[in-house]
Scaffold this active site. Sequence first.
Site, PDB file in Angstrom:
ATOM      1  N   ASP A 207       0.857  -1.181   0.000  1.00  0.00           N
ATOM      2  CA  ASP A 207       0.000   0.000   0.000  1.00  0.00           C
ATOM      3  C   ASP A 207       0.890   1.228   0.000  1.00  0.00           C
ATOM      4  O   ASP A 207       2.113   1.131  -0.119  1.00  0.00           O
ATOM      5  CB  ASP A 207      -0.956   0.000   1.201  1.00  0.00           C
ATOM      6  CG  ASP A 207      -2.312   0.594   0.849  1.00  0.00           C
ATOM      7  OD1 ASP A 207      -2.357   1.808   0.577  1.00  0.00           O
ATOM      8  OD2 ASP A 207      -3.310  -0.144   0.839  1.00  0.00           O
ATOM      9  N   HIS A 281      -2.837   3.243  -4.604  1.00  0.00           N
ATOM     10  CA  HIS A 281      -2.241   2.755  -3.352  1.00  0.00           C
ATOM     11  C   HIS A 281      -0.817   2.226  -3.567  1.00  0.00           C
ATOM     12  O   HIS A 281      -0.404   1.266  -2.925  1.00  0.00           O
ATOM     13  CB  HIS A 281      -3.116   1.664  -2.732  1.00  0.00           C
ATOM     14  CG  HIS A 281      -4.392   2.179  -2.137  1.00  0.00           C
ATOM     15  ND1 HIS A 281      -4.444   2.802  -0.910  1.00  0.00           N
ATOM     16  CD2 HIS A 281      -5.661   2.174  -2.612  1.00  0.00           C
ATOM     17  CE1 HIS A 281      -5.697   3.150  -0.646  1.00  0.00           C
ATOM     18  NE2 HIS A 281      -6.453   2.787  -1.671  1.00  0.00           N
ATOM     19  N   ASP A 355      -8.594  -0.573  -6.179  1.00  0.00           N
ATOM     20  CA  ASP A 355      -9.526   0.324  -5.496  1.00  0.00           C
ATOM     21  C   ASP A 355      -8.969   1.740  -5.365  1.00  0.00           C
ATOM     22  O   ASP A 355      -7.759   1.947  -5.396  1.00  0.00           O
ATOM     23  CB  ASP A 355      -9.866  -0.221  -4.109  1.00  0.00           C
ATOM     24  CG  ASP A 355      -8.647  -0.284  -3.201  1.00  0.00           C
ATOM     25  OD1 ASP A 355      -7.589  -0.736  -3.667  1.00  0.00           O
ATOM     26  OD2 ASP A 355      -8.747   0.118  -2.026  1.00  0.00           O
ATOM     27  N   GLU A 356      -9.869   2.686  -5.196  1.00  0.00           N
ATOM     28  CA  GLU A 356      -9.554   4.070  -4.824  1.00  0.00           C
ATOM     29  C   GLU A 356      -8.413   4.652  -5.653  1.00  0.00           C
ATOM     30  O   GLU A 356      -7.485   5.270  -5.137  1.00  0.00           O
ATOM     31  CB  GLU A 356      -9.238   4.150  -3.333  1.00  0.00           C
ATOM     32  CG  GLU A 356     -10.413   3.747  -2.467  1.00  0.00           C
ATOM     33  CD  GLU A 356     -10.114   3.744  -0.986  1.00  0.00           C
ATOM     34  OE1 GLU A 356     -11.064   3.880  -0.194  1.00  0.00           O
ATOM     35  OE2 GLU A 356      -8.936   3.591  -0.611  1.00  0.00           O
ATOM     36  N   TRP A 422     -16.723  -4.542  -2.124  1.00  0.00           N
ATOM     37  CA  TRP A 422     -16.540  -3.850  -0.841  1.00  0.00           C
ATOM     38  C   TRP A 422     -17.420  -2.614  -0.714  1.00  0.00           C
ATOM     39  O   TRP A 422     -17.792  -2.229   0.391  1.00  0.00           O
ATOM     40  CB  TRP A 422     -15.071  -3.485  -0.639  1.00  0.00           C
ATOM     41  CG  TRP A 422     -14.569  -2.335  -1.462  1.00  0.00           C
ATOM     42  CD1 TRP A 422     -14.126  -2.373  -2.742  1.00  0.00           C
ATOM     43  CD2 TRP A 422     -14.454  -0.968  -1.045  1.00  0.00           C
ATOM     44  NE1 TRP A 422     -13.745  -1.123  -3.171  1.00  0.00           N
ATOM     45  CE2 TRP A 422     -13.920  -0.240  -2.140  1.00  0.00           C
ATOM     46  CE3 TRP A 422     -14.729  -0.285   0.139  1.00  0.00           C
ATOM     47  CZ2 TRP A 422     -13.676   1.137  -2.078  1.00  0.00           C
ATOM     48  CZ3 TRP A 422     -14.479   1.085   0.199  1.00  0.00           C
ATOM     49  CH2 TRP A 422     -13.964   1.784  -0.900  1.00  0.00           C
TER      50      TRP A 422
END
Length: 637
Positions: A207, A281, A355-356, A422
């Site tokens: 991450d 990330h 993600d993100e 999620w």
Amino acid sequence: MNSFMKKIILVLSCFVFGLSSWTQNVKTEIAIIPIPVKLVETRAVFYLPKNISISAPAIPELKQTVGFLQKRLSAATGNTVSINNLSTASTIKLELNKTSDAVIGNEGYYLIVVPAGILIKANKPAGLFYGIQTLLQLFPKEIESAVAAQHVKWQAPCVEIMDYPRFGWRGLMFDVARHFFTKAEVKTFIDDMVRYKFNLLHWHLTDDEGWRIQIKSLPKLTEVGAWNVKKVGYFGSFSIPTPEEPRNYGGFYTQEDIKEIVQYAKERFVNILPEIDVPGHSLAAIAAYPELSCSGGVGNHGVGSGESIKDWSKHEALVDDNLCPANENVYQFLDKVISEIAPLFPFEYIHMGGDECFKTFWEKSEAVKALMQKEGLKNMEEVQSYFEKRVEKIVESKGKKFMGWDEILEGGLAPSAAVMSWQGMKGGIEAAKMGHDVVMSPTDFAYLDYMQADAVIEPRIYATLRLNKVYQFEPVPPGVDAKYIKGGQANLWTEQIYNMRHLQYMVWPRAFAIAESVWSPKEKKNWKNFVTRVEDHFKRYDVAEKKYAPSMYDPAFSAKKDADGNLSIELSTEIEGLDIYYSFDNSFPDRFYPKYSSPLIPPKDAVMLKVITYRDKEPVGRMTSMPIKEMQSRMKK
């Protein structure tokens, strides 16, 4: 009636009718988590003898299982526990079926306890392992003791149990990127999860705050990417590290460490799903190799230390933590990473994040604009889809299957990708309807980093998820073909979790609820009964000296305006049978104070509401101090 059941009846008859120790009208508490498929209690008790013998097939797959049972029994009881392979006179007999029983499958088991002894029977070694976890929950709570407990009547209720899992994927996600946890701590996490029949460790290894796995062909990933500046406070609000602050906080696992942990998990029938979180990330990777980003690292910010690198309100990246999808070196980089990871993990999937991914720096990149024109990509979502499809090919070229978070649906899903949902259940529903495999891990039921009670008493984070909400988790949504739902899992992000004691507090008892949702039949779930069993396991955790959250005993607060415009405070409890006592005068209430029965109007100049919950004249909740100003800020019109 199949041949196995006939044999069981014969065994029971031999045990029961030749016994003088048959005891009538014995009442014992049975509190098994997750609740079995079928349990029948008989009016008798089994007593552990001073000399305990265990018989089991002499196969390598059962060596750890038998050793585990031997150690648990001998440590807690102080009795002698011997291993007698396939001895008919054994206290506890473990057997593998010669003919497979289709009902219980690969992980199910039968557990028979009668006064003369215990029989656990299964198709596969995993079933025997899970049968042992259930057996230990039948003994007194002192079975959890690491040293010999004194003055304990070592008995178990006589039962007949048939049990097997509802889902094959029963997972817990452990984020070791935000804070590094040692090899021994990861093993402890595995030990704790298997006690409740979880079989999948989702290991979040990379991450912004750390790259935790050695890649020999890319040494800077751990030389640079595994280390940051230790910060204590609230993640996301830390100051930006200064050049003189030492970057010595963190760590990583060597490939030998990985092999050791994978083997440790295998012996406990746990698969490990590694996650390499890309393209977002990825600040730790970019700190090591700045050329992997579209911006060249923007002066190389360095591995994240918990400072703010994103503006969540604007969905804007302040620091470039994305790999560049227009850079061919990125795909060569990922080929090296996956080439080294794939042989380390026998599990069929590799999780590649997704993600993100805030695309701020992609939007500014001339290389990305050129890629879009070349490939006919209409927007940034399609750019990410292009990236994901290329990564899927790399993963599949190493003999593995590709999995990602539900953002990989945006812009078009890679052909064979499995989706971990999620952001609620929506992404999983969409993927399942497209014929893709899905694992459900929605924030609204399964995020164990969220607070467990009110923010005035819990370690602060941005959302709350109470135990009763977790218990409502149902992995198969209405209208979805269940064959595409592989199972479910809970996710533990560790931004605010620095150590194992707090980790235990955040996981338990909420993981009990997840365990029951993914193992037990849907129709067997019952909240009131579950709470009773959770309380029994709290006592077991007290003996084991493991930490857990007592948050289910703490009241919930809500505020609104009454008809006259005054602040009105309502209190409620998550579980039944609790009384709430309160004070406004800054003193500490007990059961001799006013008992809550209707909404409260604070006195004019009061500054603090203090509350505590009792049951049967005993305090069970924590003393909670709620500022009146806090309630006013929450007041609903």
